[in-house]
Write a protein that holds these residues in place. Structure first.
Motif, PDB file in Angstrom:
ATOM      1  N   LEU A   1       0.816  -1.218   0.000  1.00 37.78           N
ATOM      2  CA  LEU A   1       0.000   0.000   0.000  1.00 37.78           C
ATOM      3  C   LEU A   1       0.848   1.266   0.000  1.00 37.78           C
ATOM      4  N   ARG A   2       2.154   1.128  -0.083  1.00 37.33           N
ATOM      5  CA  ARG A   2       3.020   2.288  -0.217  1.00 37.33           C
ATOM      6  C   ARG A   2       3.024   2.736  -1.681  1.00 37.33           C
ATOM      7  N   ALA A   3       3.009   4.037  -1.895  1.00 38.37           N
ATOM      8  CA  ALA A   3       3.010   4.541  -3.270  1.00 38.37           C
ATOM      9  C   ALA A   3       4.257   4.104  -4.029  1.00 38.37           C
ATOM     10  N   ASP A   4       5.363   3.921  -3.310  1.00 36.66           N
ATOM     11  CA  ASP A   4       6.614   3.509  -3.956  1.00 36.66           C
ATOM     12  C   ASP A   4       6.875   2.011  -3.791  1.00 36.66           C
ATOM     13  N   SER A   5       5.830   1.242  -3.593  1.00 38.34           N
ATOM     14  CA  SER A   5       5.977  -0.196  -3.369  1.00 38.34           C
ATOM     15  C   SER A   5       6.693  -0.874  -4.540  1.00 38.34           C
ATOM     16  N   LYS A   6       7.546  -1.829  -4.198  1.00 40.38           N
ATOM     17  CA  LYS A   6       8.236  -2.633  -5.206  1.00 40.38           C
ATOM     18  C   LYS A   6       7.586  -4.006  -5.359  1.00 40.38           C
ATOM     19  N   ASN A   7       6.361  -4.142  -4.880  1.00 38.54           N
ATOM     20  CA  ASN A   7       5.697  -5.432  -4.910  1.00 38.54           C
ATOM     21  C   ASN A   7       5.681  -6.014  -6.311  1.00 38.54           C
ATOM     22  N   GLU A   8       6.026  -7.282  -6.406  1.00 39.50           N
ATOM     23  CA  GLU A   8       6.177  -7.951  -7.702  1.00 39.50           C
ATOM     24  C   GLU A   8       4.859  -8.005  -8.470  1.00 39.50           C
ATOM     25  N   THR A   9       3.775  -8.308  -7.768  1.00 38.47           N
ATOM     26  CA  THR A   9       2.475  -8.434  -8.442  1.00 38.47           C
ATOM     27  C   THR A   9       2.014  -7.097  -8.990  1.00 38.47           C
ATOM     28  N   ILE A  10       2.132  -6.054  -8.184  1.00 37.38           N
ATOM     29  CA  ILE A  10       1.725  -4.722  -8.625  1.00 37.38           C
ATOM     30  C   ILE A  10       2.578  -4.273  -9.802  1.00 37.38           C
ATOM     31  N   ALA A  11       3.870  -4.487  -9.719  1.00 38.42           N
ATOM     32  CA  ALA A  11       4.763  -4.096 -10.820  1.00 38.42           C
ATOM     33  C   ALA A  11       4.377  -4.826 -12.109  1.00 38.42           C
ATOM     34  N   LEU A  12       4.055  -6.102 -11.989  1.00 39.42           N
ATOM     35  CA  LEU A  12       3.657  -6.883 -13.162  1.00 39.42           C
ATOM     36  C   LEU A  12       2.370  -6.334 -13.775  1.00 39.42           C
ATOM     37  N   LEU A  13       1.374  -6.038 -12.935  1.00 39.34           N
ATOM     38  CA  LEU A  13       0.099  -5.522 -13.446  1.00 39.34           C
ATOM     39  C   LEU A  13       0.281  -4.151 -14.106  1.00 39.34           C
ATOM     40  N   LYS A  14       1.160  -3.340 -13.560  1.00 43.27           N
ATOM     41  CA  LYS A  14       1.433  -2.049 -14.190  1.00 43.27           C
ATOM     42  C   LYS A  14       2.075  -2.236 -15.557  1.00 43.27           C
ATOM     43  N   ARG A  15       3.026  -3.150 -15.643  1.00 44.68           N
ATOM     44  CA  ARG A  15       3.686  -3.394 -16.928  1.00 44.68           C
ATOM     45  C   ARG A  15       2.705  -3.941 -17.961  1.00 44.68           C
ATOM     46  N   GLU A  16       1.885  -4.880 -17.541  1.00 46.26           N
ATOM     47  CA  GLU A  16       0.978  -5.527 -18.483  1.00 46.26           C
ATOM     48  C   GLU A  16      -0.111  -4.578 -18.965  1.00 46.26           C
ATOM     49  N   THR A  17      -0.669  -3.765 -18.072  1.00 52.20           N
ATOM     50  CA  THR A  17      -1.698  -2.814 -18.512  1.00 52.20           C
ATOM     51  C   THR A  17      -1.092  -1.726 -19.402  1.00 52.20           C
TER      52      THR A  17
END
Length: 788
Positions: free
Chosen positions: A513-529
């Protein structure tokens, strides 16, 4: 010319050590708040899963020059401006959002704790205005800020804010009446307006308590009619202040609620949120039932252990909702000096005592006959949990406890008689015996032993501190007495109401929930969208069954999510998609007749492209067949899938068909042969469209904001532009800068008829215009009803 002489009350107030007491309270607050302010732990559960993402969205929108009144990031679009938990109208959170585009957890935690500090300072001023002893002010302030639900349910941010505003409003109302001041009355109204903007049960109960105290103050005045006349201007100013702050937001929520999922709550349903009488023991023995964790240790009502011994209770309360402890010092005096010796019946305090008694009756809900009467009060049936009254009850008990400290410190408390000691000993020994019997009966004596031992030690500490403080006070060292009691209560509250599984978890637990999160799942969804984005595409994602704090992560990371976490949602969307208020567990992802699974036309129309689930998706959607979804990743948190059939966000079609949307929602069956890429379904007769040979056209998104969506359309023969965003009548449409009719399309979405040729289409969310139109329609309907 000499200065006019001050009256005795003014002289006493001038000698009252206000600055010193503020410092004592602030230092104690800082010590008790340090675990959260340091960042070592953070306020968990709803404070992070729900409220922090709201703050992050608010801050991000403002700093990008966007409106926060609508968000596309949860439930495929939601009217934030009408959501009482969006924090838009919360002064402290709005200020944070204005100052910081990416507030971290300490900012949001600090806002909650700071509101409690402001309420504590208001209580200090209330004591100072009455020239009550500084030690009483300190005890009342700390018990208010760190006692009962204020401590144990601090994760319920909206209710905590309402509690803080309640204390401030109480101070301002008292000054308005005592001084006949319209200015204080107006200020009280403004603060009450912010309190009711929480639109929660704590605010409602607070309003009723304030009204009751005002009535009591006027009725108990030496000259009631004179007091009534003197209070008219302050009260009218208060109504004006409250109206200016709260009217429009409350109306927005009221009209939103009419079309939301909010269920009707009856007396039986509300009774399921009652405080069980056994919970009253927590007023003396904090954590008696193991509420601080771990969860398997909890044995209070309701819990499997308690119900196994005493039978089903049919109560729906979390383990932290029944905690009444606000320090042994104030509770010891309330039971002895206050109740047994009758000090709480004194004229100057009896109104507060009566208010506390009535609020307790309400909190006990179905366990008292008075609940049925109280449930008939306007607004009460909006809420399902009488136990929420422990917020206000804790505040009232803190005030009463502080007042009794004042009596003891000034040697004006009722003298104890021999029978008083007998009754008091019976109460405490009886409570201890009952606690031991319950623990033994349920088989949890080892769990209860430590809390009972700690309570006995705190009792010894508190009584010793009380004797020492009284001696200091009678020798003229009132401030020293306040320091002794503040230190004692700080130790007591830190041990008994300090960080627990309900109130404090490691900050790292919520890294996603951090704006600068390095979470793998969130990063993947950002890349894919980003990869699949196109002039006509803005693909949606879904986060399902990954964890409690995941559903609203899309608000933080600006991902268009089909789900989210919010108890208030558009009824139309919930019925169409099956979206519940939460989707922390796999089984909480419910589907609907119209969206029976991820392989459905509605899922495609929503543009649901990527789905992240905490378990293999087949465990959530048992209708899936091999190949329906393509697994593209397995991250630490989730299985991630792609739906290759997801449709673009905008479509240009040339055919329209009138249908019954309610029938489609109920049956889940689209018209035979329906193709959303060629035809739009409307709930009215379609406007005429030029006929002729089909010619290729196009529509692209030129700008997509929170409350504005701009499209460029090339429609050689005209047609319909369909925007696959959730329909709501507060949205408006424009074509080439001129108003156009907004059409509800394909059950759930928005559309507009466009003329032949090139045009610019703009969808704009205008909630205030929509609200005024709603009010006008309601007034016209009422007029028609009266005339009929």
């Amino acid at each position: 010319m000499s200065e006019p002489a001050l009256d005795h009350a003014s002289l006493r107030r001038a000698r009252w050590p206000l600055a010193s007491v503020f410092c004592i309270v602030a230092l104690a607050w800082f010590a008790l708040s340090w675990p959260w302010l340091s960042g070592a732990v953070t306020i968990p559960w709803d404070a992070k899963a729900h409220f922090h993402p709201q703050l992050q969205f608010l801050a991000s929108a403002w700093h990008k020059g966007l409106s926060p009144f609508w968000t596309p990031y949860v439930f495929s679009g939601s009217p934030q401006v009408a959501d009482p938990q969006s924090l838009i109208f919360s002064p402290s959170f709005a200020l944070i959002a204005a100052l910081n585009p990416t507030p971290d957890f300490r900012w949001s935690d600090g806002a909650v704790l700071g509101t409690l500090l402001a309420g504590a300072f208001a209580i200090v001023l209330l004591f100072r205005d009455r020239d009550w002893h500084p030690a009483g002010a300190v005890v009342a302030a700390l018990a208010f800020a760190f006692g009962a639900s204020a401590a144990w349910r601090i994760q319920h941010v909206g209710q905590v804010l309402s509690l803080g505003y309640f204390a401030i409003t109480l101070l301002l109302v008292a000054r308005a009446l005592e001084r006949g001041s319209a200015l204080y009355g107006f200020a009280a109204g403004v603060m009450a307006g912010f309190m009711v903007l929480g639109r929660d049960q704590v605010a409602l109960i607070g309003v009723y308590v304030l009204i009751g105290l005002v009535i009591a103050a006027i009725a108990m005045a030496h000259h009631p009619w004179r007091a009534l006349r003197a209070s008219l201007w302050p009260l009218m100013a208060g109504v004006l202040g409250a109206a200016l702050v709260a009217t429009v937001p409350i109306l927005l929520t009221a009209f939103f609620a009419q079309e939301s999922n909010r269920p009707e709550i009856d007396l039986v349903g509300a009774g399921k949120g009652s405080l069980h009488p056994a919970a009253l023991l927590t007023a003396l023995f904090a954590n008696l039932y193991g509420a601080a964790g771990p969860l398997e240790n909890f044995w209070g009502a309701p819990s499997p252990a308690f119900e196994a011994r005493f039978g089903p209770l049919d109560l729906y309360l979390a383990r932290n909702m029944s905690q009444l402890y606000l320090g042994l010092l104030p509770m010891l005096l309330i039971l002895t000096v206050g109740i047994v010796r009758g000090a709480l019946l004194r004229r100057e305090i009896i109104a507060l005592s009566a208010a506390a008694a009535i609020v307790l009756v309400y909190a006990l809900g179905r366990y008292t006959p008075g609940f049925r009467l109280l449930f008939e009060l306007p607004g009460i049936d909006f809420y399902r949990r009488p136990a929420d009254a422990l917020f206000i009850l804790g505040a009232l008990l803190a005030l009463l406890g502080g007042y009794l400290i004042h009596l003891v410190m000034t040697d004006t408390a009722p003298r104890a008689r021999p029978w008083h000691y007998v009754v008091e000993a019976t109460i405490f020994l009886g409570a201890l015996g009952l606690a031991l019997w319950l623990a033994w009966t349920v088989g949890r004596l080892p769990v209860a032993a430590m809390p009972l031992l700690i309570a006995l030690l705190c009792a010894v500490l508190s009584l010793g501190a009380l004797v020492a403080a009284r001696g200091l006070s009678l020798r003229g060292s009132g401030l020293a007495a306040a320091i002794v009691l503040a230190a004692t209560l700080t130790v007591d509250l830190s041990v008994n109401n300090g960080p627990s599984e309900s109130t404090a978890l490691p900050s790292q637990s919520y890294e996603v929930l951090r704006a600068d999160s390095k979470n793998e799942t969130i990063a993947l969804l950002k890349r894919e969208t980003a990869r699949t984005a196109a002039p006509d595409r803005r693909d949606r994602i879904e986060l399902a069954g990954i964890g409690f704090h995941w559903p609203n992560a899309s608000l933080v990371h600006e991902l268009d999510n089909t789900l989210g976490y919010n108890p208030l949602r558009l009824r139309l969307y919930s019925k169409a998609t099956g979206a519940e208020d939460h989707v922390a567990l796999p089984e909480q992802r419910q589907f609907s007749p119209l969206m029976p699974g991820y392989r459905s036309l509605l899922a495609d129309m929503l543009g649901l492209r990527f789905i992240a689930t905490g378990v293999p998706v087949e465990q959530i959607d048992k209708n899936l067949k091999p190949g329906d979804l393509i697994q593209i990743a397995r991250t630490k948190d989730a299985y991630v899938y792609e739906n290759p059939r997801a449709l673009p966000r905008v479509l240009l079609v040339t055919q329209a068909q009138k249908v019954d949307f309610d029938a489609i929602l109920t049956s889940g069956k689209w018209p035979q042969g329906f193709d959303p890429k060629a035809t739009v379904l409307l709930d009215r007769t379609p406007p005429p469209v030029p006929t002729g040979p089909a010619q290729p056209g196009s529509v692209i998104i030129t700008d997509y904001g929170t409350t504005e969506v701009s499209l460029r359309v090339d429609a050689p023969r005209g047609g319909f532009v369909v925007l696959n965003d959730v329909w709501h009548h507060w949205w408006q449409a424009e074509i080439n800068g001129k108003p156009a009719e907004l059409l509800r399309a394909n059950v759930l979405f928005r559309a507009v008829a466009v003329p032949p040729g090139r045009s610019t289409v703009r969808f704009v969310f205008r909630p205030f215009e929509g609200l005024f139109e709603d009010i006008g329609k309601r007034l016209r309907a009422e007029r028609t009803k009266l005339q009929g």
